[in-house]
Design an enzyme around this catalytic site. Structure first.
Site, PDB file in Angstrom:
ATOM      1  CG  HIS A  65      -1.987  -1.024   1.194  1.00 16.33           C
ATOM      2  ND1 HIS A  65      -2.835  -1.224   0.122  1.00 16.33           N
ATOM      3  CD2 HIS A  65      -2.345  -1.962   2.120  1.00 16.33           C
ATOM      4  CE1 HIS A  65      -3.659  -2.233   0.386  1.00 16.33           C
ATOM      5  NE2 HIS A  65      -3.379  -2.690   1.584  1.00 16.33           N
ATOM      6  CG  HIS A 102      -6.951  -5.154   1.732  1.00 16.38           C
ATOM      7  ND1 HIS A 102      -6.413  -6.092   2.612  1.00 16.38           N
ATOM      8  CD2 HIS A 102      -8.106  -4.714   2.285  1.00 16.38           C
ATOM      9  CE1 HIS A 102      -7.208  -6.205   3.659  1.00 16.38           C
ATOM     10  NE2 HIS A 102      -8.238  -5.388   3.496  1.00 16.38           N
ATOM     11  CG  ASP A 190      -5.333  -9.870   3.407  1.00 16.23           C
ATOM     12  OD1 ASP A 190      -4.986 -10.393   2.334  1.00 16.23           O
ATOM     13  OD2 ASP A 190      -5.106  -8.678   3.671  1.00 16.23           O
TER      14      ASP A 190
END
Length: 257
Positions: A65, A102, A190
């Site tokens: 990120h 994500h 995740d």
């Protein structure tokens, strides 16, 4: 916009959230992470035959990120991007495959105009999940990098057989068509059923042998002469994360050998 002279203003200028703190042990952690990256790069450089080479990097902090000028999402330095960029200088065209739940918004932003690093991110649709503002399917790059970014957003509740396997096959086949010389895999786990970082919002539902199949599929589709580096990203079900990581990496290695 410009950065304030106040420390809080400076922090808010570069950080994209309120859950990625600067703390007293961070510098030592990042220095250790950098040492691990450098060790892998040196090992690859010193081996003339890259056949079947694979590495698994368990770092103190995830990185996908973090962008050129910002950090967030528990990420401070983009390790996958650093590896891809450095490998590209000696090996040539490289690829980053991000399988974290994500979107790898930091990685895609770093290489968004770069035709020499192909970035693929498989993730939950940002209409439902963090980072919310990046990772949409129509984001494919800009200027010289048009077509060198592939976002594959999937709906909440995705399972291995219902969507994820097909997306991974598409990602790997597209990367293979680029003829890359090195592969960096942002190994976010995740995607597992019940991961606490996702369950309140959307969540995927991979589990158990799905991760064995993931490693095997990667081994089948990534050329033997392409060194492959797994970089640990997210994954927050601490009761299963070790087994899940081992399932991916060992099945990849066994299949490749």
């Amino acid at each position: 916009q410009r950065s304030s002279k106040h420390v809080m203003g400076q922090l808010g200028y570069y950080c994209t959230d309120t859950v990625t703190p600067i703390h007293s042990g961070l510098l030592k952690e990042l220095q250790t992470d950098a040492f691990i990256l450098q060790s892998v790069l040196q090992d690859i450089r010193h081996k003339s035959d890259n056949k079947t080479q694979a590495y698994y990097l368990l770092l103190a902090n995830p990185g996908h990120h973090s962008a050129r000028c910002s950090f967030g999402g528990y990420c401070y330095v983009n390790h996958a991007a650093a590896l891809a960029k450095t490998l590209g200088q000696s090996i040539g065209r490289t690829a980053v495959l991000d399988v974290d739940y994500h979107a790898g918004n930091g990685t895609t932003s770093i290489f968004y105009d770069d035709p020499n690093v192909f970035v693929v991110s498989i993730h939950c649709d940002p209409d439902y999940e963090y980072p919310f503002h990046s990772g949409f399917a129509d984001e494919t790059g800009t200027r010289d990098g048009i077509g060198a970014t592939l976002n594959l957003p999937l709906p909440p509740g995705t399972t291995w057989e219902n969507g994820y396997r097909a997306a991974l096959e598409q990602a790997l086949d597209t990367i293979a068509s680029w003829g890359v010389g090195a592969m960096v895999i942002s190994l976010g786990l995740d995607t597992h059923l019940g991961d606490p970082c996702a369950i309140r919002r959307a969540a995927f539902a991979l589990q158990g042998d799905d991760y064995v199949s993931m490693g095997q599929l990667m081994a089948d589709r990534i050329s033997l002469n392409v060194p492959t580096i797994f970089v640990q990203e997210g994954g927050y079900r601490m009761d299963v994360i070790g087994e899940v990581a081992a399932n991916v990496v060992t099945s990849f290695a066994e299949r490749r050998s």
